[in-house]
Design a protein around this motif. Structure first.
Motif, mmCIF file in Angstrom:
data_model
loop_
_atom_site.group_PDB
_atom_site.id
_atom_site.type_symbol
_atom_site.label_atom_id
_atom_site.label_comp_id
_atom_site.label_asym_id
_atom_site.label_seq_id
_atom_site.Cartn_x
_atom_site.Cartn_y
_atom_site.Cartn_z
ATOM 1 N N ASN A 14 0.406 -1.017 0.171
ATOM 2 C CA ASN A 14 0.104 -0.073 0.366
ATOM 3 C C ASN A 14 1.092 1.419 -0.251
ATOM 4 O O ASN A 14 0.276 2.290 -0.806
ATOM 5 C CB ASN A 14 -1.451 0.308 1.504
ATOM 6 C CG ASN A 14 -1.599 -0.909 1.051
ATOM 7 O OD1 ASN A 14 -2.452 -1.661 0.110
ATOM 8 N ND2 ASN A 14 -2.333 -1.754 1.882
ATOM 9 N N CYS A 15 1.939 1.490 1.545
ATOM 10 C CA CYS A 15 2.957 2.492 1.262
ATOM 11 C C CYS A 15 3.690 2.886 0.433
ATOM 12 O O CYS A 15 4.599 3.362 0.972
ATOM 13 C CB CYS A 15 2.019 3.376 2.625
ATOM 14 S SG CYS A 15 3.264 1.795 3.427
ATOM 15 N N LYS A 36 2.193 -11.980 5.206
ATOM 16 C CA LYS A 36 1.221 -10.426 5.574
ATOM 17 C C LYS A 36 1.965 -10.233 6.906
ATOM 18 O O LYS A 36 1.835 -11.077 7.677
ATOM 19 C CB LYS A 36 0.077 -11.254 5.212
ATOM 20 C CG LYS A 36 -1.375 -9.881 5.821
ATOM 21 C CD LYS A 36 -2.861 -11.099 5.612
ATOM 22 C CE LYS A 36 -3.701 -9.621 5.942
ATOM 23 N NZ LYS A 36 -5.024 -10.115 4.985
ATOM 24 N N LYS A 37 2.215 -8.896 6.639
ATOM 25 C CA LYS A 37 2.934 -8.124 7.977
ATOM 26 C C LYS A 37 2.176 -7.246 8.471
ATOM 27 O O LYS A 37 1.195 -6.572 7.458
ATOM 28 C CB LYS A 37 4.500 -8.389 7.866
ATOM 29 C CG LYS A 37 4.917 -9.026 7.342
ATOM 30 C CD LYS A 37 5.329 -10.230 8.318
ATOM 31 C CE LYS A 37 6.725 -9.708 9.615
ATOM 32 N NZ LYS A 37 7.020 -10.595 10.439
ATOM 33 N N PHE A 38 2.143 -6.120 9.841
ATOM 34 C CA PHE A 38 1.992 -5.580 10.526
ATOM 35 C C PHE A 38 2.575 -4.194 9.547
ATOM 36 O O PHE A 38 3.985 -4.448 9.806
ATOM 37 C CB PHE A 38 2.042 -5.263 11.443
ATOM 38 C CG PHE A 38 1.125 -4.124 12.415
ATOM 39 C CD1 PHE A 38 0.174 -3.346 12.306
ATOM 40 C CD2 PHE A 38 2.465 -2.613 12.575
ATOM 41 C CE1 PHE A 38 -0.256 -2.859 12.538
ATOM 42 C CE2 PHE A 38 1.965 -2.121 12.918
ATOM 43 C CZ PHE A 38 0.617 -1.320 13.444
ATOM 44 N N ASN A 43 -1.006 0.785 9.745
ATOM 45 C CA ASN A 43 -1.540 0.786 10.769
ATOM 46 C C ASN A 43 -2.492 -0.594 10.830
ATOM 47 O O ASN A 43 -3.457 -0.498 11.647
ATOM 48 C CB ASN A 43 -1.708 1.771 11.376
ATOM 49 C CG ASN A 43 -2.293 1.294 12.872
ATOM 50 O OD1 ASN A 43 -1.426 0.821 13.815
ATOM 51 N ND2 ASN A 43 -3.088 2.602 13.794
ATOM 52 N N THR A 44 -1.811 -1.754 10.191
ATOM 53 C CA THR A 44 -2.904 -2.926 9.678
ATOM 54 C C THR A 44 -1.491 -3.799 8.685
ATOM 55 O O THR A 44 -0.656 -3.127 9.379
ATOM 56 C CB THR A 44 -4.048 -2.284 8.218
ATOM 57 O OG1 THR A 44 -3.261 -1.670 7.337
ATOM 58 C CG2 THR A 44 -4.962 -1.200 8.721
#
Length: 52
Positions: A14-15, A36-38, A43-44
């Motif tokens: 995403n970012c 799939k990590k934080f 913040n997700t």
């Protein structure tokens, strides 16, 4: 027999922030790492992909 380990950086989809680093065996894994990590910026929990 020695195994070669490479340092890889994974990036948030995403970012595009570079959050994590891993040691990856270059001999046994040829495909790119996807986990799939934080993400602290988003913040997700988001999919992260390996950069080259």
């Amino acid at each position: 027999m020695s195994t070669s380990k490479n340092k890889v950086i994974i990036v948030c989809v995403n970012c595009l922030s570079r959050n994590y680093t891993f040691n990856k065996s270059s001999l046994s894994q040829s495909e790119r790492l996807e986990i799939k990590k934080f993400c602290p910026t988003c913040n997700t929990h988001v999919l992260h992909k390996e950069t080259r």
